[in-house]
Design an enzyme around this catalytic site. Structure first.
Site, PDB file in Angstrom:
ATOM      1  N   HIS A 164      36.586  41.661  32.753  1.00 54.31           N
ATOM      2  CA  HIS A 164      35.910  41.398  34.019  1.00 54.31           C
ATOM      3  C   HIS A 164      34.836  42.447  34.257  1.00 54.31           C
ATOM      4  CE1 HIS A 164      39.177  44.160  35.078  1.00 54.31           C
ATOM      5  NE2 HIS A 164      38.451  44.539  36.113  1.00 54.31           N
ATOM      6  N   HIS A 185      32.890  44.722  37.397  1.00 55.32           N
ATOM      7  CA  HIS A 185      32.838  45.203  38.782  1.00 55.32           C
ATOM      8  C   HIS A 185      31.421  45.667  39.046  1.00 55.32           C
ATOM      9  CE1 HIS A 185      37.088  45.552  40.015  1.00 55.32           C
ATOM     10  NE2 HIS A 185      37.320  45.742  38.727  1.00 55.32           N
ATOM     11  N   TYR A 187      36.618  53.717  42.946  1.00 60.26           N
ATOM     12  CA  TYR A 187      37.503  52.722  42.330  1.00 60.26           C
ATOM     13  C   TYR A 187      36.843  52.106  41.100  1.00 60.26           C
ATOM     14  CZ  TYR A 187      39.809  48.237  41.643  1.00 60.26           C
ATOM     15  OH  TYR A 187      40.432  47.156  41.095  1.00 60.26           O
ATOM     16  N   GLN A 231      38.070  52.416  37.096  1.00 57.04           N
ATOM     17  CA  GLN A 231      38.704  51.155  36.717  1.00 57.04           C
ATOM     18  C   GLN A 231      39.148  51.139  35.257  1.00 57.04           C
ATOM     19  OE1 GLN A 231      39.496  48.761  38.880  1.00 57.04           O
ATOM     20  NE2 GLN A 231      40.567  47.705  37.269  1.00 57.04           N
TER      21      GLN A 231
END
Length: 157
Positions: free
Chosen positions: A60, A62, A124, A128
């Site tokens: 994924h 971010h 964050y 990650q």
């Protein structure tokens, strides 16, 4: 607080975006990771979108971005995912066989508006990959791969 401006508008619109490749295939790594990052960066620059923080994880992406109010989030996500799919398949022709019909990304995405907690979200995103690696190492369960008959740790398929 940073303020951006258009002709008659002062604005500060930050969003946390998360989206994934089709079937959450763990394809974003190595050479593909660098290409995906450069493609998304180039597409954002074309639309005047500032990338505050971004990370391409295994399965994924971010992004913490500042989007001008003249664009909707769904409009930008359609643009980023659509154009980047075409460009990824152009650079990596072998992926066409894994992802039929030139669909590299999943249909959906996650978006969250960012207010006073922008620093927390930025941290964050920065951490990650470390969190993903720690989670993979913490897994103690083992499964048997039905094709090879060998033990496979959870999360390592």
């Amino acid at each position: 607080m940073d303020m951006n401006s258009l002709a008659h508008t002062k604005w500060e619109c930050k969003y946390h975006l998360v989206f994934a490749p089709k079937f959450r295939r763990q394809i974003i790594y190595g050479k593909i990771k660098q290409d995906v990052a450069s493609i998304l960066s180039m597409l954002c620059k074309r639309k005047g979108i500032e990338i505050i923080e971004a990370e391409c994880c295994r399965d994924h992406v971010h992004m913490l971005v500042r989007i001008p109010p003249k664009y909707s989030v769904s409009q930008i996500m359609g643009y980023l995912k659509g154009k980047s799919s075409l460009m990824i398949f152009e650079r990596h022709a072998n992926l066409k066989y894994k992802y039929g019909n030139r669909h590299f990304w999943c249909r959906g995405y996650y978006v969250d508006t960012v207010g006073k907690n922008a620093k927390k979200i930025q941290e964050y995103i920065q951490n990650q990959i470390q969190e993903d690696l720690q989670y993979d190492q913490m897994s103690l369960k083992e499964y048997i791969d039905p094709f090879t008959g060998e033990p496979v740790k959870e999360g390592k398929k």
